[in-house]
Design an enzyme around this catalytic site. Structure first.
Site, PDB file in Angstrom:
ATOM      1  N   ASP A   1      42.808  30.059  36.407  1.00 32.07           N
ATOM      2  CA  ASP A   1      42.876  30.789  37.401  1.00 32.07           C
ATOM      3  C   ASP A   1      44.021  31.153  37.745  1.00 32.07           C
ATOM      4  O   ASP A   1      44.636  31.767  37.014  1.00 32.07           O
ATOM      5  CB  ASP A   1      42.208  29.776  38.557  1.00 32.07           C
ATOM      6  CG  ASP A   1      41.208  30.506  39.715  1.00 32.07           C
ATOM      7  OD1 ASP A   1      41.850  31.158  40.338  1.00 32.07           O
ATOM      8  OD2 ASP A   1      40.004  30.216  39.598  1.00 32.07           O
TER       9      ASP A   1
ATOM     10  N   HIS B   1      43.433  30.387  45.182  1.00 29.51           N
ATOM     11  CA  HIS B   1      42.189  30.006  44.752  1.00 29.51           C
ATOM     12  C   HIS B   1      42.107  29.043  43.412  1.00 29.51           C
ATOM     13  O   HIS B   1      41.296  27.834  43.428  1.00 29.51           O
ATOM     14  CB  HIS B   1      41.333  31.266  44.274  1.00 29.51           C
ATOM     15  CG  HIS B   1      39.704  31.120  44.040  1.00 29.51           C
ATOM     16  ND1 HIS B   1      39.411  30.538  42.903  1.00 29.51           N
ATOM     17  CD2 HIS B   1      38.939  31.180  44.918  1.00 29.51           C
ATOM     18  CE1 HIS B   1      38.040  30.315  43.065  1.00 29.51           C
ATOM     19  NE2 HIS B   1      37.851  30.739  44.296  1.00 29.51           N
TER      20      HIS B   1
ATOM     21  N   SER C   1      31.760  31.050  42.354  1.00 26.25           N
ATOM     22  CA  SER C   1      32.649  30.433  41.524  1.00 26.25           C
ATOM     23  C   SER C   1      33.279  29.269  42.144  1.00 26.25           C
ATOM     24  O   SER C   1      34.141  28.543  41.924  1.00 26.25           O
ATOM     25  CB  SER C   1      34.082  31.569  41.796  1.00 26.25           C
ATOM     26  OG  SER C   1      34.414  31.601  43.251  1.00 26.25           O
TER      27      SER C   1
END
Length: 1169
Positions: free
Chosen positions: A231, A262, A427
């Site tokens: 990520d 995130h 996600s």
């Protein structure tokens, strides 16, 4: 006084017990209406994607892992024979650069393609692909109070740093693989049933909601499990994490920190140890930073990071990226390699719901755990992509995906600097499963039993099915952590199937199979089953599958054929089962049952003998509903064979207004983006079958109507001839077309730095030139016009979205016209014009006796779920009444918009976009005069030919090539084209092969992806007509025994003894969740039969235990009843005591004693003297 207080307190207790629910609802509503955290800003983060090919950079993939010196040597030797000298290997400064690699990134600053072809000819080089870049830009928008179903409704339980994520993708080129980590908007997030109360009731801890705390109290916290997060990175000293083993940066930025948040959120869901707790706080976190703070990533970064994950022996890998391109070989190949190295990969299936057929890769692969999203009331989240997989089209049928679903709407995780935030999307659901998998791995004592197949087997076998939801929405059901723990800790290596049974009578779970019974003469029903092999990374099917029908259940009335993987690798394969009705059951109605037996073998590990194998035999029950063959008029055949989509070709959307989604990638199937149309036809009593082969392969006498919608493929000459005969003999034809305009196609072209070429759509919305050739025998044709607008037809509101018009139609036919806006003019020149009397609908009866009927309509968007604004199902009903029964709808035949059919005079029919702009002289010497506008668009204004890089030659027909020049025998001399003039009888043609300049021009590559065309020296030409599919029906092995009456059970794994795995009776910190849905069983159906001890769930002496994660329905309903009765007993006791006290005689008054008491406490003062 004391009694009164007790009485009041008891009354209040009773009121609270009886009215708890209603009072809670009012308090909930009241608390929500408060302004949450005054002064804070609720922001919406919009993400815009763009994808490009990196200029001059290429990924060279090798057949194995080699040192940097060896890779350099291979590339040098491959390019030595080419004319490319200006090249270099781009250094990759990341942790994997110290290890052997299977790819290299090179830069070639020359425009010659020969060097790339030379590279691919090297024996150690597998392929050469362009380096790609994905860019994500973030835009913040201030949130306002709006309707609770929309994105901007604040949640009082959500802290001020909450961010809702939305995605807006605008790209002139197909996005090969986009990040899902900042996926689609929260307006999708909680599904169609979202409400303020739903958002208000979201629990804080997803790990405890799934009962991870039970495993924590047993001592399992994810210790000694290596989990990788791909990520945006993670800060070094984040307070939520205590075991970050390694942080690596694979980008070109000099930082390891998360600048967006995130990556921190995903890591927190997996392994946070405080506040918003993750599932496995003691797991070894390996952070792979593959996106920059500007949201840029490259394919090579992922490939390097994947190689490093293999070297570090990662156990679990969470991947929050995806895309529609399941043919992206560098990426797909590497994912296969990862799972083959025992890495359990968990990936999000995408945020493209609720449309079907929108699965993203790699989550749609058999070896990857694909995760969908639900909200906290167990509704499938609207944003969650739906199956089926579309790899297998047109000849086969898609596989079941997602594998499982879990919470993905409003899930709370770690903030970038601490605290918690809430996000939504698949996600988010993906790290929930990744965290659960990490925790489960830590509970297994024999770690060698854990692999990608065994973990998926445990997850899908333990998943709890959601009521009223089909398998292409929920997969095998909702994640059940405790049940998966039980199965894993009793697991023995074996093979299993997904789905584990085929019941064509079970609705809605088995939709679409259950939506239509089968009958003799129909197209075989194809079910694609996934084989999971927990015994080893590779395996095979022993001999052939066996078909064993149950004679008492009429199993001999069906026949079965098989197609399956020759090798099961990695960990999986497919088993395609074709089911048909035998001739003897042509008039029979009933249910037939049987089962398929399949044996899987894998190399045995640890055996001293070479070639030793371990085997596992699996049973696949089959149950179908058979009816007599319906009448011809009720049978509709859907043409799937002539539909094409991305990947591999560039096929644009049918509605040009939808600029944010330019690709047609849903498969164009009746069970994906035409699902609503299919459901409507079934409700009207029609039986719809799918044709996955050429027109030469079906019996037209069985069908009333052939339905052709949005066809992009070409047609074999044999197909054209057969269809003409079929229509003359009574088959009817309905064609829903779309736009095709070469000027518009050039307008949406893009330049590819990889090949230094202009690329354009391989067709328009539909392949109009091919359709016109098919229809030419009936004097019908579509035009290259492009129209748009609202209109009314037969008192129905309609919308024409980027449709074409009818250019030519028989004069005795019925034609309906409308007034539209010229969308082609708007696209090309940004001008607006209104066109009257545009022919859009035509109906025609073949004059021959017994002939069929033909209907043409210029737009298919009214049937397509993708971007449909107003459906035209009513029109389809009317057209089927016409084609099936010859009943002309009065609303059309007497319509005020009926006009005389166009004769074709003055109308322009579209020409094909040539593969090389011009094919050159064909074998027959047939040359076509190009449009002067086309030539001027290519090379500019007219000028002398010597100034052009593209030579133009004038020649007469029947020309022959001689000495590399064109000789016109009628003249006997070569005629140079001195200027752009076209003499009478002469034809001017580009010779692209003589000029390097022409190779940079836009091209259509339809022949590369077509099943009909193939490359030829003179240009694309039809292939040989393929043979019709021939199914080899399995020889039945009848069983004279009774079949099981109900096939639905939780999937069984062999040799699982759940009695040996007992969970402690932990009830603390157990979050309360909603009661079971109506019709949902409150009992947990334990594989292996009832009557076993379920003390692991805190009950004994019962055949059914409480479902993990929720209260048993019966117990949950009786608790408040017993509490109320107990309170009433206590109240009655005190009432009786009070009444007894009142009935006794009053011997003295309390008031008499009060002065005495006062005097004793306060004696009177003595006056002073």
């Amino acid at each position: 006084m004391t009694m009164k207080l007790v009485n009041i307190w008891l009354l209040l207790l009773v009121v609270l017990l009886c009215g708890k629910k209603h009072l809670g609802d009012r308090l909930e509503k009241k608390s929500f209406e408060r302004t949450p955290c005054p002064g804070c800003s609720h922001l919406t983060l919009k993400v815009e994607f763009s994808s490009t090919v990196v200029e001059y950079e290429y990924i060279v993939a090798f057949n194995g892992y080699f040192t940097a010196k060896a890779r350099n040597s291979f590339i040098s030797s491959a390019l030595k024979s080419s004319e490319i000298d200006n090249w270099r290997i781009i250094p990759r400064n990341n942790p994997s650069s110290d290890y052997p690699s299977d790819f290299e990134v090179i830069q070639i600053k020359e425009k010659q393609k020969a060097g790339l072809l030379t590279l691919e000819d090297h024996p150690n080089i597998k392929r050469v692909t362009p380096q790609r870049k994905v860019f994500r830009s973030l835009k913040y928008a201030e949130c306002e109070y709006r309707d609770p179903r929309l994105i901007c409704v604040p949640d009082p339980l959500v802290p001020c740093n909450e961010t809702r994520w939305s995605q807006k993708w605008q790209s002139s080129r197909p996005l090969r693989r986009a990040s899902l980590s900042l996926g689609s908007g929260f307006w999708h997030a909680t599904g169609r049933h979202s409400s303020r109360r739903l958002l208000r009731a979201i629990p804080r801890q997803v790990a405890q909601t799934l009962q991870a705390d039970v495993l924590w109290q047993m001592g399992y916290t994810g210790a000694n499990v290596r989990v990788a997060v791909f990520d945006t990175g993670l800060s070094e000293k984040h307070p939520h994490f205590k075991n970050v083993k390694e942080r690596t940066n694979w980008t070109n930025e000099r930082t390891l920190d998360d600048g967006l948040g995130h990556g921190t959120f995903v890591a927190g869901v997996i392994a946070s140890m405080r506040e918003c707790q993750g599932f496995a706080p003691d797991a070894e976190l390996h952070i792979f930073r593959v996106f920059t703070n500007n949201q840029v990533s490259y394919t090579s970064w992922f490939l390097d990071a994947f190689n490093y994950a293999i070297l570090k022996k990662i156990d679990v890998l969470n991947l929050s990226i995806g895309g529609p391109d399941f043919m992206d070989h560098p990426f797909v190949d590497k994912v296969w390699e990862l799972t083959a190295n025992n890495v359990i990969m968990v990936s999000a299936i995408g945020n493209d719901g609720p449309l079907y057929g929108t699965l993203n890769n790699p989550a749609d692969q058999m070896d990857v755990i694909g995760v969908g999203g639900i909200d906290f009331e167990d509704n499938i989240a609207r944003f969650s992509s739906r199956g089926m997989t579309t790899w297998e089209l047109p000849g086969g049928y898609g596989r079941v995906k997602p594998d499982i679903v879990t919470y993905g709407a409003g899930v709370r995780g770690s903030g970038v600097k601490g605290g918690c935030r809430a996000l939504s999307g698949t996600s988010v659901a993906s790290p929930v499963v990744a965290g659960a998998v990490t925790l489960l791995v830590s509970t297994v004592q024999k770690r060698e039993l854990v692999n990608p197949a065994s973990m998926k087997q445990a997850l899908i076998a333990s998943a709890r099915r959601l009521p009223g939801v089909n398998m292409f929405e929920q997969g095998h059901g909702k994640l059940d952590l405790l049940r998966a723990y039980q199965i894993l800790n009793s697991y023995k290596p074996q093979a299993s199937l997904s789905p584990s049974y085929i019941d064509l009578t079970e609705c809605p779970y088995m939709w679409p199979y259950c939506s239509q019974p089968i009958y003799y003469g129909g197209m075989p029903t194809i079910v694609n089953v996934t084989i999971l092999n927990g015994m080893g990374v590779t395996g095979r099917i022993v001999d052939k599958p066996d078909w064993q029908p149950y004679l008492p259940q009429n199993g001999d009335n069906i026949e079965v054929a098989f197609s399956y993987s020759s090798v099961l690798w990695p960990w999986s394969g497919y088993l395609a089962i074709s089911i048909s009705v035998t001739k003897k059951a042509a008039s029979w109605e009933g249910t037939a049952q049987g089962h398929v037996m399949i044996t899987v073998a894998s190399p045995a590990e640890g055996e001293s003998k070479n070639g030793a194998e371990q085997t596992s035999t699996v049973k696949l029950p089959i149950k179908v509903k058979i009816i007599p063959a319906p009448p011809r008029s009720k049978r509709v055949l859907w043409d799937q064979y002539h539909n094409l989509r991305y990947p591999p070709g560039y096929f644009p959307r049918d509605n040009l207004r939808m600029k944010n989604d330019p690709l047609d990638w849903n498969g164009d199937h009746i069970h994906t983006n035409f699902r609503d149309m299919y459901q409507h036809l079934r409700s009207m009593g029609y039986f719809v079958e799918v044709l996955g082969s050429p027109f030469t392969c079906f019996d037209a006498n069985q069908y009333g109507t052939l339905l052709m919608v949005d066809s992009e493929e070409e047609y074999f000459p044999e197909e054209v001839a057969k269809l003409r005969r079929d229509v003359d003999n009574g088959l009817s034809l309905i064609v829903f077309s779309d736009w095709y305009n070469t000027s518009v196609m050039r307008k949406v072209k893009f330049y590819d730095e990889n090949t230094r070429q202009w690329w354009m759509p391989d067709t328009g919305g539909a392949n109009i030139p091919a359709l016109n050739e098919l229809l030419s025998v009936w004097n019908m044709a579509f035009s290259d016009g492009l129209y748009e607008g609202d209109f009314t037809l037969a008192n129905h509101d309609m919308y024409y979205a980027s449709g074409c018009s009818i250019a030519k139609f028989p004069e005795d036919g019925i034609v309906i016209t409308q007034t539209f806006k010229d969308q082609g003019l708007e696209v090309l020149k940004q001008e607006t014009a209104v066109v009257e009397n545009v022919p859009i609908l035509g109906l025609y009866q073949i004059p021959a006796e017994g002939g069929g009927r033909i209907v043409l309509y210029g737009d298919s968007n009214c049937l397509d779920d993708s971007h449909r604004q107003k459906d035209c199902f009513w029109l389809l009903d009317a057209l089927l009444q016409y084609t099936s029964y010859g009943v002309t709808p009065p609303s059309l035949s007497h319509s005020g918009n009926r006009q005389r059919p166009p004769s074709g005079a003055g109308s322009v029919t579209p020409e094909r976009m040539e593969g090389e702009w011009a094919r050159g002289c064909s074998a027959e010497g047939n040359w076509r005069k190009p449009d002067s506008r086309l030539l001027q668009e290519i090379v500019g204004p007219p000028r002398t030919w010597s100034q052009l890089a593209v030579p133009l030659i004038i020649f007469l027909p029947d020309c022959r090539r001689k000495s590399s020049q064109w000789l016109c025998p009628a003249e006997g001399a070569v005629h140079p084209c001195t200027e752009w003039t076209f003499a009478e009888g002469l034809m001017c043609q580009l010779l692209p092969l003589l000029s390097p300049y022409s190779s940079q021009r836009p091209r259509s590559h339809l022949h590369r992806y077509s099943k009909v065309l193939e490359a030829h020296l003179g240009g694309p030409a039809p292939r040989a007509l393929p043979a019709c599919p021939h199914l080899s029906w399995a020889k039945p092995q009848p069983l004279n025994e009774t079949a099981p009456s109900n096939l639905w059970k939780h999937q069984k794994l062999l040799s699982i003894d759940l009695d040996k795995v007992v969970l402690p009776n932990f009830r603390s910190n157990r979050p309360q969740v909603r009661p079971l849905s109506p019709g949902e069983s409150g009992a947990w159906d334990i594989p292996g039969g009832g009557g076993q001890d379920n003390s692991c769930f805190g009950l004994s002496g019962s055949h059914h235990g409480i479902m993990p994660g929720r209260y048993n329905q019966e117990v949950g309903q009786t608790i408040p009843v017993f509490a109320f009765l107990g309170a009433m007993v206590v109240l009655a006791f005190f009432v009786v005591q009070i009444n007894k006290a009142k009935s006794r005689p009053k011997r003295r008054k309390p008031r008499v004693k009060r002065p005495q008491l006062m005097q004793q406490v306060h004696p009177p003062k003595t006056p002073s003297v």
